[in-house]
Design a protein around this motif. Structure first.
Motif, PDB file in Angstrom:
ATOM      1  N   GLY A 160     -18.305 -50.861  -1.069  1.00 20.59           N
ATOM      2  CA  GLY A 160     -17.384 -50.696  -2.187  1.00 20.59           C
ATOM      3  C   GLY A 160     -16.041 -51.349  -1.930  1.00 20.59           C
ATOM      4  N   PHE A 161     -15.562 -51.249  -0.692  1.00 23.47           N
ATOM      5  CA  PHE A 161     -14.271 -51.855  -0.353  1.00 23.47           C
ATOM      6  C   PHE A 161     -14.340 -53.375  -0.419  1.00 23.47           C
ATOM      7  N   VAL A 162     -15.374 -53.952   0.178  1.00 25.98           N
ATOM      8  CA  VAL A 162     -15.485 -55.411   0.231  1.00 25.98           C
ATOM      9  C   VAL A 162     -15.772 -55.998  -1.139  1.00 25.98           C
ATOM     10  N   LEU A 163     -16.622 -55.337  -1.925  1.00 25.75           N
ATOM     11  CA  LEU A 163     -17.004 -55.856  -3.241  1.00 25.75           C
ATOM     12  C   LEU A 163     -16.122 -55.324  -4.363  1.00 25.75           C
ATOM     13  N   ARG A 164     -15.076 -54.585  -3.986  1.00 28.28           N
ATOM     14  CA  ARG A 164     -14.138 -54.029  -4.965  1.00 28.28           C
ATOM     15  C   ARG A 164     -14.854 -53.150  -5.989  1.00 28.28           C
ATOM     16  N   ARG A 165     -15.731 -52.297  -5.490  1.00 28.81           N
ATOM     17  CA  ARG A 165     -16.472 -51.373  -6.338  1.00 28.81           C
ATOM     18  C   ARG A 165     -15.892 -49.968  -6.168  1.00 28.81           C
ATOM     19  N   GLY A 166     -14.891 -49.650  -6.977  1.00 32.73           N
ATOM     20  CA  GLY A 166     -14.242 -48.358  -6.887  1.00 32.73           C
ATOM     21  C   GLY A 166     -15.186 -47.203  -7.165  1.00 32.73           C
ATOM     22  N   ASP A 167     -16.149 -47.401  -8.070  1.00 35.71           N
ATOM     23  CA  ASP A 167     -17.092 -46.335  -8.381  1.00 35.71           C
ATOM     24  C   ASP A 167     -17.932 -45.965  -7.170  1.00 35.71           C
ATOM     25  N   MET A 169     -17.067 -46.429  -3.995  1.00 33.50           N
ATOM     26  CA  MET A 169     -16.193 -45.789  -3.018  1.00 33.50           C
ATOM     27  C   MET A 169     -15.929 -44.333  -3.382  1.00 33.50           C
ATOM     28  N   SER A 293     -17.066 -52.896   7.218  1.00 35.36           N
ATOM     29  CA  SER A 293     -16.360 -53.705   6.209  1.00 35.36           C
ATOM     30  C   SER A 293     -16.102 -55.113   6.724  1.00 35.36           C
ATOM     31  N   ALA A 297     -17.592 -58.438   5.086  1.00 38.02           N
ATOM     32  CA  ALA A 297     -16.669 -59.458   4.580  1.00 38.02           C
ATOM     33  C   ALA A 297     -16.995 -60.822   5.178  1.00 38.02           C
ATOM     34  N   ARG A 300     -20.118 -62.114   3.568  1.00 37.89           N
ATOM     35  CA  ARG A 300     -19.887 -62.518   2.186  1.00 37.89           C
ATOM     36  C   ARG A 300     -19.245 -63.899   2.110  1.00 37.89           C
TER      37      ARG A 300
END
Length: 313
Positions: A160-167, A169, A293, A297, A300
């Motif tokens: 979630g942190f790396v892919l910016r997925r707040g849901d 996280m 993470s 990263a 990715r």
């Protein structure tokens, strides 16, 4: 190799087949016209090289088949075919190194859910750890490490942190934030029961040496180092075809044992070891997430490190 199954609306099937045929990592393409009932449409099947999965999924999601139809993937243990070999050779990269981002999102999303099964496993693991602490049994401690399900939400936090997925996280943080306290409270209550029925002597526990399990609460630089290495290995295992390495991750970090030790020590009034155990738990959780993470990263940023359009939801 991965087996791909697509349910496609009839009007999109020809284009879907054309896109699959255009990719060199695809083999064994089969079309069943009108075979799908719900959702209605055609059934398209193919085997694809693991390293081609992201590109193939991107092609299919570009048609909206993840919304208007369905796309599923499953691993193939054996594929005896010259066509399969040619597909694997034509797809760039190595299958063991390929990250299937949709698969990773689906897996971590499922494992980050707070549910009865997650709570049950975490509670049982903490109870096992408490038994290991009381009896000074490292074998029981290792058993608690294997049973603990906490790596799923920790991996989800990293994804979630790396892919910016707040849901993702939020779900993972909620599972850990509720799961560990619940498991520790239950462990404390069972420890109190053990004291009441005479299974645990408080004075003996506080004064007795437990050299086999002292590592659980002894926080140091090596605690962080092991957590970082475990987090890196765990994420490598989840993003490759080496999932068997996860067992080694489970038995290398003292997350669940620290939680169990903290509960037992708190009940017996040994607050020093209790707080040290809580610190050990925090160091391990943080170290795993940070290392996972970083690994994710780095992967990715590789040539195939992207997430297809179907992952937005």
């Amino acid at each position: 190799m991965l087996h791909l199954r697509v349910i496609s609306p009839a009007e999109d099937t020809d284009e879907a087949v054309a896109r699959l045929r255009s990719h060199p990592g695809t083999a064994h393409l089969v079309v069943h016209r009108g075979a799908a009932v719900e959702p209605a449409g055609d059934l398209v099947e193919a085997d694809i090289a693991r390293e081609a999965a992201d590109e193939v999924l991107e092609l299919l999601c570009g048609l909206g088949l993840d919304h208007d139809g369905a796309i599923t993937l499953e691993a193939l243990d054996t594929a005896l075919s010259d066509a399969a070999e040619r597909a694997e050779e034509a797809a760039p990269g190595e299958g063991a190194n390929a990250v299937v981002w949709e698969e990773l999102l689906s897996r971590t999303g499922e494992e980050s859910q707070l549910n009865v099964t997650f709570l049950a496993f975490l509670t049982i693991a903490c109870l096992l750890a408490s038994v290991g602490v009381i009896t000074d049994s490292p074998v029981t401690i290792v058993g608690a490490m294997v049973v603990g399900p906490e790596f799923g939400p920790l991996a989800a936090l990293a994804v979630g942190f790396v892919l910016r997925r707040g849901d993702l996280m939020r779900r993972a943080g909620f599972a850990l934030g509720v799961g560990f306290p619940v498991a520790m409270v239950v462990t404390a209550l069972v420890t109190l029961l053990s004291v009441a029925v005479g299974l645990l002597d408080v004075g003996e526990f506080r004064g007795g040496a437990r050299p086999q399990v002292d590592f659980v609460y002894e926080v140091g630089w090596y605690s962080l180092i092991v957590a970082l290495l475990a987090g890196a290995a765990g994420m490598l295992a989840m993003t490759s075809a080496k999932s068997a390495a996860l067992v080694g991750v489970f038995i290398s970090v003292t997350t669940v044992p620290a939680a169990g030790y903290a509960a037992v020590a708190a009940v017996t009034g040994d607050w020093t070891r209790s707080w040290h155990s809580v610190a050990q738990l925090a160091v391990n959780l943080a170290g795993i997430v940070v290392a996972a993470s970083v690994v994710l990263a780095v992967r990715r940023r590789g040539p195939r490190g992207r997430v297809g359009p179907g992952s937005a939801g």
